[in-house]
Design a protein around this motif. Structure first.
Motif, mmCIF file in Angstrom:
data_model
loop_
_atom_site.group_PDB
_atom_site.id
_atom_site.type_symbol
_atom_site.label_atom_id
_atom_site.label_comp_id
_atom_site.label_asym_id
_atom_site.label_seq_id
_atom_site.Cartn_x
_atom_site.Cartn_y
_atom_site.Cartn_z
ATOM 1 N N CYS A 132 0.757 -1.223 -0.093
ATOM 2 C CA CYS A 132 0.068 0.016 -0.069
ATOM 3 C C CYS A 132 0.914 1.244 0.060
ATOM 4 C CB CYS A 132 -1.064 -0.010 1.266
ATOM 5 S SG CYS A 132 -2.191 1.669 1.301
ATOM 6 N N SER A 133 0.395 2.256 -0.914
ATOM 7 C CA SER A 133 1.216 3.494 -1.058
ATOM 8 C C SER A 133 0.743 4.355 0.114
ATOM 9 C CB SER A 133 1.165 4.048 -2.310
ATOM 10 O OG SER A 133 -0.207 4.133 -2.677
ATOM 11 N N GLU A 134 -0.157 4.254 0.744
ATOM 12 C CA GLU A 134 -0.882 5.170 1.403
ATOM 13 C C GLU A 134 -0.625 4.967 3.189
ATOM 14 O OE1 GLU A 134 -2.276 8.231 0.358
ATOM 15 O OE2 GLU A 134 -1.698 7.372 -1.483
ATOM 16 N N ARG A 135 -0.350 3.864 3.413
ATOM 17 C CA ARG A 135 -0.363 3.405 5.208
ATOM 18 C C ARG A 135 0.747 2.490 5.223
ATOM 19 N NH1 ARG A 135 -6.492 2.479 6.695
ATOM 20 N NH2 ARG A 135 -7.302 4.678 6.305
ATOM 21 N N GLU A 136 1.528 2.604 6.313
ATOM 22 C CA GLU A 136 2.567 1.832 6.775
ATOM 23 C C GLU A 136 2.199 0.827 7.566
ATOM 24 O OE1 GLU A 136 6.889 2.077 9.118
ATOM 25 O OE2 GLU A 136 5.793 3.734 8.542
ATOM 26 N N ALA A 137 2.544 -0.565 7.320
ATOM 27 C CA ALA A 137 1.853 -1.782 8.029
ATOM 28 C C ALA A 137 0.608 -1.922 7.997
ATOM 29 C CB ALA A 137 2.707 -1.776 9.285
ATOM 30 N N ASP A 138 -0.286 -1.341 7.030
ATOM 31 C CA ASP A 138 -1.600 -1.543 6.727
ATOM 32 C C ASP A 138 -2.204 -1.193 5.303
ATOM 33 O OD1 ASP A 138 -4.052 -1.749 7.711
ATOM 34 O OD2 ASP A 138 -4.158 -0.385 9.426
ATOM 35 N N ALA A 139 -3.325 -1.236 5.186
ATOM 36 C CA ALA A 139 -3.747 -1.079 3.707
ATOM 37 C C ALA A 139 -4.970 -0.171 3.854
ATOM 38 C CB ALA A 139 -4.142 -2.379 3.170
ATOM 39 N N CYS A 140 -4.896 0.719 3.123
ATOM 40 C CA CYS A 140 -6.070 1.567 2.709
ATOM 41 C C CYS A 140 -7.416 1.230 2.090
ATOM 42 C CB CYS A 140 -5.722 3.064 2.003
ATOM 43 S SG CYS A 140 -5.300 2.755 0.334
ATOM 44 N N GLY A 141 -7.167 0.021 1.164
ATOM 45 C CA GLY A 141 -8.046 -0.426 0.360
ATOM 46 C C GLY A 141 -8.460 0.445 -0.780
ATOM 47 N N CYS A 190 -6.163 2.915 -2.579
ATOM 48 C CA CYS A 190 -5.212 3.104 -3.762
ATOM 49 C C CYS A 190 -5.276 2.198 -4.770
ATOM 50 C CB CYS A 190 -3.797 3.381 -3.010
ATOM 51 S SG CYS A 190 -3.132 1.613 -2.345
ATOM 52 N N VAL A 191 -4.655 2.718 -5.750
ATOM 53 C CA VAL A 191 -4.402 1.824 -7.122
ATOM 54 C C VAL A 191 -3.665 0.668 -6.645
ATOM 55 C CG1 VAL A 191 -3.187 1.517 -9.299
ATOM 56 C CG2 VAL A 191 -4.240 3.795 -8.641
ATOM 57 N N THR A 192 -2.738 0.472 -5.751
ATOM 58 C CA THR A 192 -1.899 -0.781 -5.549
ATOM 59 C C THR A 192 -3.002 -1.627 -4.851
ATOM 60 O OG1 THR A 192 0.097 0.188 -5.337
ATOM 61 C CG2 THR A 192 -0.352 -1.638 -4.159
ATOM 62 N N CYS A 193 -3.638 -1.151 -3.944
ATOM 63 C CA CYS A 193 -4.639 -1.914 -3.097
ATOM 64 C C CYS A 193 -5.828 -2.224 -4.079
ATOM 65 C CB CYS A 193 -5.316 -1.400 -1.742
ATOM 66 S SG CYS A 193 -4.230 -0.914 -0.547
ATOM 67 N N ARG A 194 -6.406 -1.677 -4.901
ATOM 68 C CA ARG A 194 -7.369 -2.184 -5.718
ATOM 69 C C ARG A 194 -6.887 -3.256 -6.795
ATOM 70 N NH1 ARG A 194 -8.521 3.546 -6.298
ATOM 71 N NH2 ARG A 194 -7.809 3.467 -8.476
ATOM 72 N N ARG A 195 -5.643 -3.043 -7.095
ATOM 73 C CA ARG A 195 -4.907 -3.784 -8.188
ATOM 74 C C ARG A 195 -4.782 -5.385 -7.436
ATOM 75 N NH1 ARG A 195 0.170 -1.392 -10.196
ATOM 76 N NH2 ARG A 195 0.367 -3.341 -11.217
ATOM 77 N N ILE A 196 -4.530 -5.284 -5.980
ATOM 78 C CA ILE A 196 -4.378 -6.624 -5.563
ATOM 79 C C ILE A 196 -5.703 -7.282 -5.298
ATOM 80 C CG2 ILE A 196 -3.760 -7.736 -3.444
ATOM 81 C CD1 ILE A 196 -1.509 -5.528 -3.179
#
Length: 326
Positions: free
Chosen positions: A52-61, A63-69
């Protein structure tokens, strides 16, 4: 969409989150537990939290990266599911080839294998070798509902994260949040520990119809006539699915009889069919505690008989007659 969303699985949540935050992740985890307990969702969240590009040791759900995963479109996160009835050796070989390549967008790569217990022997042996000598920066997340069916040598190479069945209260809350009526959500949550199955049940027209049949049958069994037998006959003749739905019908019947008993002993807070309290109250006046306890035992016995391939109609007719004998 943070780690706090997994409060129903506090031990698994704490283990994975703290390992991630403290940069002490093992190279392989086996997420084991019943269907619907949140294994895949937590595996996905861990993968997102690594990238995740927005949070450290967590996920925003978001961002582009989270959505791609989430959509299975991230080049450094690979998913494997059974090809037909099993996971085959070619799938594991392909996985090994992909994981040996340099990560595209970071220094990490993750692979998630669902139903890892369904691997062929050859695939399992191939995966074992991969687990014994994992490439640097590769994280394995293996998911199973049947850890006893996995090779002990694979288990020994993984850190096991145990998932518990979700509580009925948690499932009911999730269903209500999706717009399911409170009454149906409450009943469905006591039929299955799988959120998806509970959702399907609660939104099914036949589910509501079966509960209405239960209410009708319990009322008719006290009328000492043949109306209850006719209800059973009509139910079995109604559709081809009627026999498939018998286990569910009998589970609903047990819950209903138990609710009548709860009313009689003043345990109103334990009612499952709480949206039908007036009807339950009326039936509580004509059933004795002894009849209800015996009735629950008879329903369980009938369910076992049908599971052992007894004639369904004869088994249900026998149940009704036993009810009417008191």
């Amino acid at each position: 969409m943070t780690w706090t969303r997994f409060s129903q699985q506090p031990r698994a949540q704490e283990l994975l989150y703290h390992s991630l935050r403290n940069e002490r992740l093992a190279h392989a985890y086996l997420l084991a537990g019943p269907k619907g307990s949140g294994k895949k969702q937590m595996a996905l969240h861990l993968a997102k939290s690594l990238f995740c590009s927005e949070r450290e040791a967590d996920a925003c759900g978001a961002c582009v990266t989270c959505r791609r995963i989430e959509g299975g479109n991230h080049p450094d996160v690979l998913f494997i599911t059974p090809d037909g009835a099993s996971i085959k050796i070619d799938q594991i070989r392909s996985l090994q080839k992909e994981m040996a390549m340099r990560a595209v967008e970071s220094s990490r790569k993750v692979y998630i294998i669902e139903h890892v217990d369904k691997m062929t022997t050859q695939a399992a042996n191939s995966l074992l070798k991969f687990l014994e000598e994992p490439p640097a920066g590769v994280l394995a997340l293996l998911l199973t509902e049947h850890s006893h069916a996995i090779l002990p040598t694979i288990l020994s190479r993984c850190q096991i994260v145990q998932f518990s069945p979700l509580s009925a209260e948690s499932i009911a809350e999730k269903l209500r949040a999706e717009g399911v009526l409170a009454g149906m959500a409450q009943v469905a949550s006591h039929i299955t520990t799988n959120v998806e199955e509970a959702m399907t049940l609660s939104q099914s027209e036949s589910f509501a119809q079966l509960r209405n049949l239960v209410i009708q049958l319990v009322q008719e069994c006290k009328q000492r006539n043949s109306s209850a037998l006719l209800t059973i006959h009509d139910m079995l003749q109604k559709s081809d699915k009627s026999k498939e739905e018998l286990p569910l019908f009998l589970d609903l019947l047990i819950l209903w009889l138990r609710d009548i008993l709860y009313l009689q002993v003043g345990r109103h807070a334990h009612l499952i069919n709480s949206d039908q309290q007036d009807v339950l109250q009326g039936q509580a006046l004509v059933w004795t505690k002894a009849e209800l306890l015996r009735g629950i035992d008879l329903v369980m016995e009938t369910k076992n008989r049908i599971e052992r391939n007894a004639n369904a109609q004869l088994a249900l007719e026998r149940l009704v007659l036993q009810f009417q004998e008191g």
